[in-house]
Motif scaffolding. Structure first.
Motif, mmCIF file in Angstrom:
data_model
loop_
_atom_site.group_PDB
_atom_site.id
_atom_site.type_symbol
_atom_site.label_atom_id
_atom_site.label_comp_id
_atom_site.label_asym_id
_atom_site.label_seq_id
_atom_site.Cartn_x
_atom_site.Cartn_y
_atom_site.Cartn_z
ATOM 1 N N LYS A 40 3.896 1.263 -7.361
ATOM 2 C CA LYS A 40 4.461 0.803 -8.616
ATOM 3 C C LYS A 40 4.811 1.766 -9.494
ATOM 4 O O LYS A 40 5.637 1.712 -10.463
ATOM 5 C CB LYS A 40 3.267 -0.062 -9.187
ATOM 6 N N LYS A 41 4.111 2.941 -9.533
ATOM 7 C CA LYS A 41 4.495 4.019 -10.448
ATOM 8 C C LYS A 41 5.685 5.103 -9.937
ATOM 9 O O LYS A 41 5.847 5.382 -8.733
ATOM 10 C CB LYS A 41 3.486 4.876 -10.877
ATOM 11 N N LYS A 42 6.329 5.622 -10.749
ATOM 12 C CA LYS A 42 7.585 6.785 -10.529
ATOM 13 C C LYS A 42 6.904 7.825 -9.437
ATOM 14 O O LYS A 42 7.306 8.268 -8.362
ATOM 15 C CB LYS A 42 8.194 7.503 -11.621
ATOM 16 N N THR A 43 5.542 8.327 -10.066
ATOM 17 C CA THR A 43 4.933 9.415 -9.097
ATOM 18 C C THR A 43 4.580 8.740 -7.691
ATOM 19 O O THR A 43 4.648 9.674 -6.820
ATOM 20 C CB THR A 43 3.521 9.900 -9.811
ATOM 21 N N GLN A 44 4.193 7.551 -7.382
ATOM 22 C CA GLN A 44 3.861 7.138 -6.272
ATOM 23 C C GLN A 44 5.136 6.911 -5.304
ATOM 24 O O GLN A 44 5.086 7.097 -4.017
ATOM 25 C CB GLN A 44 3.061 5.697 -6.409
ATOM 26 N N ASP A 68 8.209 -17.254 -3.414
ATOM 27 C CA ASP A 68 9.110 -18.498 -3.109
ATOM 28 C C ASP A 68 10.187 -18.600 -3.772
ATOM 29 O O ASP A 68 11.040 -19.481 -3.523
ATOM 30 C CB ASP A 68 8.014 -19.608 -2.967
ATOM 31 N N VAL A 69 10.515 -17.977 -4.756
ATOM 32 C CA VAL A 69 11.768 -18.180 -5.592
ATOM 33 C C VAL A 69 12.519 -16.790 -5.457
ATOM 34 O O VAL A 69 13.449 -16.802 -6.271
ATOM 35 C CB VAL A 69 11.081 -18.340 -7.164
ATOM 36 N N GLY A 70 12.236 -16.153 -4.462
ATOM 37 C CA GLY A 70 13.178 -14.637 -4.318
ATOM 38 C C GLY A 70 12.931 -13.625 -4.919
ATOM 39 O O GLY A 70 13.681 -12.703 -4.914
ATOM 40 N N LEU A 71 11.873 -13.701 -5.866
ATOM 41 C CA LEU A 71 11.811 -12.297 -6.705
ATOM 42 C C LEU A 71 10.615 -11.507 -6.026
ATOM 43 O O LEU A 71 9.765 -11.897 -5.255
ATOM 44 C CB LEU A 71 11.210 -12.815 -8.066
ATOM 45 N N ALA A 72 10.874 -10.192 -5.816
ATOM 46 C CA ALA A 72 10.054 -9.145 -5.420
ATOM 47 C C ALA A 72 8.826 -9.113 -6.212
ATOM 48 O O ALA A 72 8.779 -8.689 -7.338
ATOM 49 C CB ALA A 72 10.917 -7.829 -5.233
ATOM 50 N N ILE A 73 7.501 -9.099 -5.605
ATOM 51 C CA ILE A 73 6.425 -9.003 -6.270
ATOM 52 C C ILE A 73 5.519 -8.009 -5.372
ATOM 53 O O ILE A 73 5.497 -8.457 -3.983
ATOM 54 C CB ILE A 73 5.508 -10.504 -6.334
ATOM 55 N N ASP A 76 -0.667 -7.461 -5.441
ATOM 56 C CA ASP A 76 -1.310 -7.930 -6.713
ATOM 57 C C ASP A 76 -0.616 -8.912 -7.588
ATOM 58 O O ASP A 76 -1.281 -9.471 -8.723
ATOM 59 C CB ASP A 76 -2.118 -6.869 -7.514
ATOM 60 N N ARG A 77 0.560 -9.650 -7.185
ATOM 61 C CA ARG A 77 1.320 -10.651 -7.822
ATOM 62 C C ARG A 77 2.112 -10.073 -9.111
ATOM 63 O O ARG A 77 2.858 -10.804 -9.781
ATOM 64 C CB ARG A 77 0.667 -11.899 -8.403
ATOM 65 N N THR A 78 2.010 -8.668 -9.387
ATOM 66 C CA THR A 78 2.909 -8.031 -10.292
ATOM 67 C C THR A 78 4.179 -7.982 -10.126
ATOM 68 O O THR A 78 4.781 -7.665 -8.662
ATOM 69 C CB THR A 78 2.522 -6.525 -10.657
ATOM 70 N N PRO A 79 5.113 -8.546 -10.955
ATOM 71 C CA PRO A 79 6.470 -8.462 -10.445
ATOM 72 C C PRO A 79 7.283 -7.002 -10.448
ATOM 73 O O PRO A 79 7.094 -6.235 -11.119
ATOM 74 C CB PRO A 79 7.326 -9.447 -11.653
ATOM 75 N N TYR A 80 8.159 -6.929 -9.403
ATOM 76 C CA TYR A 80 8.357 -5.513 -9.138
ATOM 77 C C TYR A 80 9.069 -5.341 -10.277
ATOM 78 O O TYR A 80 9.088 -3.875 -10.563
ATOM 79 C CB TYR A 80 9.426 -5.513 -8.001
ATOM 80 N N GLU A 81 9.812 -5.782 -10.918
ATOM 81 C CA GLU A 81 10.925 -5.531 -12.098
ATOM 82 C C GLU A 81 9.936 -5.066 -13.354
ATOM 83 O O GLU A 81 10.596 -4.370 -14.233
ATOM 84 C CB GLU A 81 11.947 -6.702 -12.512
ATOM 85 N N ASP A 82 8.440 -5.505 -13.282
ATOM 86 C CA ASP A 82 7.793 -5.017 -14.551
ATOM 87 C C ASP A 82 7.251 -3.785 -14.285
ATOM 88 O O ASP A 82 6.205 -3.090 -14.830
ATOM 89 C CB ASP A 82 6.803 -6.101 -14.535
ATOM 90 N N THR A 83 7.315 -2.796 -13.050
ATOM 91 C CA THR A 83 6.826 -1.585 -12.787
ATOM 92 C C THR A 83 7.784 -0.434 -12.727
ATOM 93 O O THR A 83 9.069 -0.675 -12.843
ATOM 94 C CB THR A 83 6.216 -1.871 -11.251
ATOM 95 N N THR A 90 15.582 0.815 -5.802
ATOM 96 C CA THR A 90 15.953 -0.529 -5.857
ATOM 97 C C THR A 90 15.657 -1.474 -4.511
ATOM 98 O O THR A 90 15.164 -0.863 -3.611
ATOM 99 C CB THR A 90 17.640 -0.547 -5.888
ATOM 100 N N THR A 91 15.893 -2.678 -4.742
ATOM 101 C CA THR A 91 15.338 -3.328 -3.533
ATOM 102 C C THR A 91 16.539 -4.069 -3.034
ATOM 103 O O THR A 91 17.751 -4.290 -3.689
ATOM 104 C CB THR A 91 14.402 -4.558 -4.010
ATOM 105 N N PHE A 92 16.840 -4.014 -1.732
ATOM 106 C CA PHE A 92 17.722 -4.871 -0.883
ATOM 107 C C PHE A 92 17.303 -5.977 -0.281
ATOM 108 O O PHE A 92 16.133 -5.722 0.488
ATOM 109 C CB PHE A 92 18.607 -4.052 -0.170
#
Length: 131
Positions: A40-44, A68-73, A76-83, A90-92
């Motif tokens: 989730k982090k830039k260093t990772q 189930d709504v198409g968002l990447a998570i 641990d259920r953290t939304p990808y966009e919040d990291t 990017t995600t494809f």
């Protein structure tokens, strides 16, 4: 296998044999103190790029799925966009397809969970807010 204490403070284990997404989750959970990697982090992301280069560009499973709504998570259920990861990788993927993501060519690409890629596990050797 590549097993190292990385710059992000976590131990990483990159397997040499490909596995499906579910096999990777089980494999990582079977090692005491480990889980499937969540980068989730830039260093990772930098650690992930380095491991991929060392593995000859092989694709690597991470614990990132489509909800189930198409968002990447993350697992641990953290939304990808919040990291932080969303700022550097990017995600494809295809709309409406429930899939998991693997790291390919320095980005996250979706794929059916049944296709084998290299497993990546993490462990936290110390109490840390990274975990």
């Amino acid at each position: 296998m590549i097993y190292e204490n990385r710059s992000d403070g976590l131990l990483t284990l990159l397997g040499k044999q490909t596995m499906t997404f579910n096999e990777t989750k089980k494999f990582c959970a079977s090692i005491p103190g480990h889980r499937m990697a969540m980068t989730k982090k830039k260093t990772q992301i930098e650690v992930l790029k380095n491991l991929q280069n060392r593995a000859g560009g092989a694709e690597i499973w991470v614990d990132l799925v489509k909800s189930d709504v198409g968002l990447a998570i993350w697992g641990d259920r953290t939304p990808y966009e919040d990291t932080e990861a969303s700022q550097v990788a990017t995600t494809f993927g295809e709309e409406g397809v429930l899939t998991a993501f693997r790291f390919k060519e320095q980005h996250f690409h979706d794929r059916a969970k049944s296709i084998p890629f290299l497993p990546l596990c993490q462990a936290n050797p110390l109490d840390s807010d990274e975990w």
